[in-house]
Motif scaffolding. Structure first.
Motif, mmCIF file in Angstrom:
data_model
loop_
_atom_site.group_PDB
_atom_site.id
_atom_site.type_symbol
_atom_site.label_atom_id
_atom_site.label_comp_id
_atom_site.label_asym_id
_atom_site.label_seq_id
_atom_site.Cartn_x
_atom_site.Cartn_y
_atom_site.Cartn_z
ATOM 1 N N GLY A 1 8.758 8.888 -3.814
ATOM 2 C CA GLY A 1 8.157 7.559 -3.869
ATOM 3 C C GLY A 1 6.675 7.590 -3.526
ATOM 4 O O GLY A 1 5.981 8.575 -3.775
ATOM 5 N N LEU A 2 6.187 6.503 -2.922
ATOM 6 C CA LEU A 2 4.776 6.359 -2.581
ATOM 7 C C LEU A 2 4.355 7.442 -1.589
ATOM 8 O O LEU A 2 5.021 7.653 -0.573
ATOM 9 C CB LEU A 2 4.532 4.976 -1.969
ATOM 10 N N CYS A 3 3.250 8.127 -1.893
ATOM 11 C CA CYS A 3 2.766 9.207 -1.029
ATOM 12 C C CYS A 3 1.263 9.108 -0.838
ATOM 13 O O CYS A 3 0.553 8.616 -1.707
ATOM 14 C CB CYS A 3 3.045 10.577 -1.654
ATOM 15 N N VAL A 4 0.788 9.589 0.297
ATOM 16 C CA VAL A 4 -0.623 9.885 0.455
ATOM 17 C C VAL A 4 -0.743 11.333 -0.003
ATOM 18 O O VAL A 4 0.055 12.180 0.386
ATOM 19 C CB VAL A 4 -1.119 9.660 1.902
ATOM 20 N N GLU B 1 -4.923 10.487 9.965
ATOM 21 C CA GLU B 1 -5.971 9.508 10.264
ATOM 22 C C GLU B 1 -5.992 8.392 9.222
ATOM 23 O O GLU B 1 -6.113 7.218 9.565
ATOM 24 C CB GLU B 1 -7.337 10.197 10.316
ATOM 25 N N TRP B 2 -5.888 8.746 7.933
ATOM 26 C CA TRP B 2 -5.917 7.756 6.861
ATOM 27 C C TRP B 2 -4.727 6.810 6.968
ATOM 28 O O TRP B 2 -4.878 5.580 6.833
ATOM 29 C CB TRP B 2 -5.925 8.438 5.491
ATOM 30 N N VAL B 3 -3.562 7.351 7.216
ATOM 31 C CA VAL B 3 -2.347 6.532 7.328
ATOM 32 C C VAL B 3 -2.503 5.513 8.449
ATOM 33 O O VAL B 3 -2.215 4.331 8.266
ATOM 34 C CB VAL B 3 -1.108 7.436 7.529
ATOM 35 N N GLU B 4 -2.970 5.961 9.603
ATOM 36 C CA GLU B 4 -3.169 5.052 10.736
ATOM 37 C C GLU B 4 -4.212 3.987 10.420
ATOM 38 O O GLU B 4 -4.012 2.816 10.709
ATOM 39 C CB GLU B 4 -3.590 5.846 11.979
ATOM 40 N N ALA B 5 -5.329 4.381 9.829
ATOM 41 C CA ALA B 5 -6.438 3.466 9.562
ATOM 42 C C ALA B 5 -6.119 2.442 8.479
ATOM 43 O O ALA B 5 -6.759 1.390 8.417
ATOM 44 C CB ALA B 5 -7.683 4.260 9.169
ATOM 45 N N ASN B 6 -5.135 2.718 7.635
ATOM 46 C CA ASN B 6 -4.844 1.844 6.500
ATOM 47 C C ASN B 6 -3.501 1.134 6.607
ATOM 48 O O ASN B 6 -2.969 0.653 5.612
ATOM 49 C CB ASN B 6 -4.942 2.643 5.199
ATOM 50 N N PRO C 1 5.130 11.243 2.057
ATOM 51 C CA PRO C 1 5.680 9.913 1.744
ATOM 52 C C PRO C 1 5.266 8.886 2.799
ATOM 53 O O PRO C 1 5.297 9.169 3.992
ATOM 54 C CB PRO C 1 7.194 10.128 1.759
ATOM 55 N N VAL C 2 4.869 7.701 2.329
ATOM 56 C CA VAL C 2 4.422 6.627 3.227
ATOM 57 C C VAL C 2 4.983 5.295 2.775
ATOM 58 O O VAL C 2 5.466 5.139 1.653
ATOM 59 C CB VAL C 2 2.877 6.527 3.278
ATOM 60 N N LYS C 3 4.895 4.315 3.665
ATOM 61 C CA LYS C 3 5.193 2.922 3.326
ATOM 62 C C LYS C 3 4.272 2.063 4.184
ATOM 63 O O LYS C 3 3.751 2.507 5.200
ATOM 64 C CB LYS C 3 6.658 2.588 3.585
#
Length: 104
Positions: A36-39, A59-64, A96-98
């Motif tokens: 699914g959705l990934c960085v 860092e990107w995941v936390e900031a966004n 994978p992210v959400k």
């Protein structure tokens, strides 16, 4: 080929990993893999750069306002025997992210 890390966080030791090879046709032993959705980050160069890539992805995941939603995957676009000594390995790092607070 690619590797699925079953540890949630990057570690230089103590991995639980699964090696995978894409196939054209499904058999009784084939697993379907759809994260699914990934960085995603693609790097060309030495594998020694991977820890810094994972750090920047965190860092990107936390900031966004995202959160991780499964283990990371490394896709190897260059066979080790095809890459020369100058470090031309091409590696795709997918995590994978959400969106934070959403269930998928």
């Amino acid at each position: 080929p690619f590797v699925i890390y079953h540890n949630q966080d990057y570690s230089q030791t103590g991995y639980d990993m699964e090696f995978a090879i894409p196939v054209k046709e499904k058999t009784k032993d084939t697993s379907i893999f759809a994260p699914g959705l990934c960085v995603k980050t693609i790097i060309t160069g030495s594998y020694s750069e991977l820890p810094s890539v994972y750090a920047r992805q965190h860092e990107w995941v936390e900031a966004n306002d995202y959160e991780f939603n499964g283990p990371p995957i490394e896709v190897y676009h260059t066979k080790p025997e095809d890459a020369n000594e100058t470090g031309t390995h091409r590696t795709e790092i997918c995590y994978p992210v959400k969106k934070r607070g959403r269930s998928l």
